[in-house]
Motif scaffolding. Structure first.
Motif, PDB file in Angstrom:
ATOM      1  N   ILE A 112      -4.426  -3.470   6.394  1.00 55.87           N
ATOM      2  CA  ILE A 112      -3.539  -2.350   6.705  1.00 55.87           C
ATOM      3  C   ILE A 112      -4.404  -1.132   6.973  1.00 55.87           C
ATOM      4  CG2 ILE A 112      -1.679  -0.856   5.861  1.00 55.87           C
ATOM      5  CD1 ILE A 112      -0.786  -3.035   4.027  1.00 55.87           C
ATOM      6  N   GLU A 113      -4.026  -0.360   7.930  1.00 52.08           N
ATOM      7  CA  GLU A 113      -4.776   0.841   8.258  1.00 52.08           C
ATOM      8  C   GLU A 113      -4.783   1.809   7.074  1.00 52.08           C
ATOM      9  OE1 GLU A 113      -4.730   4.376  11.676  1.00 52.08           O
ATOM     10  OE2 GLU A 113      -3.530   2.543  11.906  1.00 52.08           O
TER      11      GLU A 113
ATOM     12  N   LEU B 172       1.246  -5.586   3.689  1.00 54.38           N
ATOM     13  CA  LEU B 172       0.433  -6.592   4.347  1.00 54.38           C
ATOM     14  C   LEU B 172       0.987  -7.965   3.991  1.00 54.38           C
ATOM     15  CD1 LEU B 172      -3.407  -6.828   4.586  1.00 54.38           C
ATOM     16  CD2 LEU B 172      -2.141  -8.732   3.605  1.00 54.38           C
TER      17      LEU B 172
ATOM     18  N   GLY C  39       2.612   0.842   3.764  1.00 54.33           N
ATOM     19  CA  GLY C  39       3.061  -0.373   4.408  1.00 54.33           C
ATOM     20  C   GLY C  39       2.832  -1.601   3.561  1.00 54.33           C
TER      21      GLY C  39
ATOM     22  N   GLN D  93       0.858  -1.182   0.000  1.00 51.03           N
ATOM     23  CA  GLN D  93       0.000   0.000   0.000  1.00 51.03           C
ATOM     24  C   GLN D  93       0.894   1.231   0.000  1.00 51.03           C
ATOM     25  OE1 GLN D  93      -3.809   0.062   2.305  1.00 51.03           O
ATOM     26  NE2 GLN D  93      -2.814   1.685   3.477  1.00 51.03           N
TER      27      GLN D  93
END
Length: 508
Positions: free
Chosen positions: A459-460, A467, A465, A234
């Motif tokens: 993932i927030e 996953l 980030g 992401q």
């Protein structure tokens, strides 16, 4: 029940109540998830409309639609205003036109409901679920379709979720609407002291709501014994620089960096247009990825495609996704987003305002009957962004595949409810098909969804980030994959045919 209609104008109170009833349905979807409000929304709308003439029913349906879409899809304002280079007054106007246009479909459905049922309130109550489902279905294809905010979608976390693999989202919606109508019938029978009839109706309609949770362990598909490792990146690339040539290398470097510890995963996923240059110009990037990948690893990424189209007999751009490494295949998006990926009537609209000249708004749709991608020994069926909202489209392509995959860039819609609704829709598609779904997005919500429609890892939002998770290949077909929405639609048509006044003339 009275047959008398009241051809007076709708009061402001009734119009306000219809707006509220439509808005209540938005609360059933993510991020609110108050699915239990849906039948009560139906009760309010049906009670107000039972005695109205068809002409007034059109207005009532339009008011209800304004409440639903005005609260449920007004997130289009974000893309028009913040990312469409459009002034706030024009963005508000375009959003109102969009919402008002969608609401007209509800107005037309309510008008047809009145025409079919004539003056009988009992007939109107019986026909309401059927007309509702047909209206939803028409909305799924008319003018390329807008299959959003189907009531059944909210049941992915509700007691009717277990029926989705059997009857699909339209079938679940049918039962929700029927439940609202049953409440009205129960009330009227109770008032007439016909308690046995009221109890019988209440029990019959409540049975699926009560039995649904008991069916959660029913397995319609068979999962592989051994999982596959997956990683989804992401990037959280700001939409303002997504198509800026000065930031193209930076974006690619971001995804390469995010992947540096995961080149040996079985399946690696980059989101929609993660490589923001056409595949015919991205040779060095693709070669670098191939060199980094492990011998048994496949990377699937969104990438624009430019080439000659036999169907168009010309060179064209397509929104695509391709497999690199220990896999192969390229998929071209078929269901394009109006104004986002193509501009209807572009010979008149191009250049009028910035929104009609968004970057990459000149895509052409891909051909039908495309094959799934290959990722090692996995057959992976991809869906790009908006495509995952089409239930029958996904169910058809999910056949003879092991895993579903969807990529998107919901950065167009900021902090609105849009990305949450999109995620919930993807969960319903996984539930309907009994297959794991890997979802990769630019800024959320990136997730792994299991074959029951439940999120296993995520993932927030608005973070950068990677996953890391596991998925299981699935074999076999759910009943819904075999029949699609036709059983629900056929039932609706049968009701319309046999409950009309000329077929059952004595129905009070």
């Amino acid at each position: 029940m009275t047959n008398r209609l009241h051809p007076t104008s709708l009061s402001w109170f009734h119009l306000l109540a219809l707006l509220v009833a439509g808005s209540l349905q938005t609360l059933t979807f993510s991020p609110f998830n108050w699915w239990w409000l849906a039948p009560f929304s139906i009760v309010i709308a049906a009670c107000i409309c039972l005695s109205l003439t068809p002409r007034l029913l059109f207005r009532a349906g339009w008011a209800f639609g304004l409440g639903l879409f005005g609260s449920g899809v007004s997130w289009v304002y974000v893309s028009i205003s913040e990312h469409g280079n459009t002034s706030i007054p024009v963005a508000i106007l375009l959003t109102l036109v969009f919402v008002g246009g969608l609401a007209l479909l509800h107005g037309a459905a309510f008008w047809a409901w009145g025409k079919l049922a004539k003056t009988s309130q009992s007939r109107r109550l019986l026909l309401f679920p059927a007309v509702w489902i047909i209206g939803d279905w028409v909305r799924s294809w008319l003018l390329t379709g807008f299959p959003w905010l189907y009531l059944g979608t909210a049941q992915v976390d509700g007691p009717l979720a277990s029926f989705a693999p059997v009857i699909g989202v339209h079938g679940v919606t049918f039962w929700i609407v029927l439940s609202g109508i049953a409440i009205i019938f129960c009330y009227r029978f109770a008032r007439a002291a016909r308690f046995s009839a009221a109890i019988a109706i209440a029990f019959a309609v409540a049975l699926p709501w009560m039995s649904g949770p008991l069916m959660t362990n029913v397995q319609w598909t068979i999962l592989a014994d051994e999982p596959k490792t997956v990683a989804a990146m992401q990037g959280n690339i700001p939409q303002q620089i997504k198509w800026d040539p000065e930031f193209l290398k930076e974006q690619i470097y971001t995804y390469l960096t995010l992947t540096q510890n995961d080149w040996d995963q079985d399946l690696i996923l980059w989101p929609e247009t993660a490589i923001p240059i056409p595949q015919d110009q991205a040779g060095k990037v693709i070669e670098h990825i191939q060199a980094e990948l492990g011998p048994d690893s496949t990377l699937i990424t969104g990438i624009p495609w430019y080439g000659f189209s036999n169907s168009l007999e010309d060179f064209t751009f397509r929104n695509s996704i391709m497999a690199i490494g220990n896999g192969d295949g390229i998929y071209h998006k078929q269901k394009l987003v109006p104004f986002g990926e193509y501009v209807p009537l572009q010979q008149w609209l191009r250049g009028v305002i910035g929104f009609f000249d968004l970057p990459m708004s000149s895509f052409s749709p891909g051909p039908e009957n495309q094959a799934p991608l290959k990722a090692g020994d996995l057959r992976v069926m991809p869906f790009i962004c908006y495509e995952v909202a089409y239930p029958d489209f996904v169910a058809s392509y999910a056949r003879n595949t092991d895993l579903l995959l969807t990529v998107s860039n919901d950065g167009w819609f900021g902090h609105s409810a849009g990305p949450h609704q999109h995620m919930q829709i993807a969960r319903m598609r996984a539930l309907e098909t009994g297959r794991y779904m890997l979802r990769g997005t630019n800024n959320g919500i990136t997730a792994v969804i299991d074959h029951k429609g439940q999120i296993t890892d995520t993932i927030e939002q608005f973070t950068q980030g990677t996953l890391r998770s596991k998925v299981y290949a699935a074999s076999g077909h759910t009943p819904y994959m075999q029949t699609g929405s036709w059983p629900a639609l056929t039932l609706a048509l049968i009701l319309i045919v046999f409950v009309r006044e000329r077929v059952i003339p004595k129905l009070s």
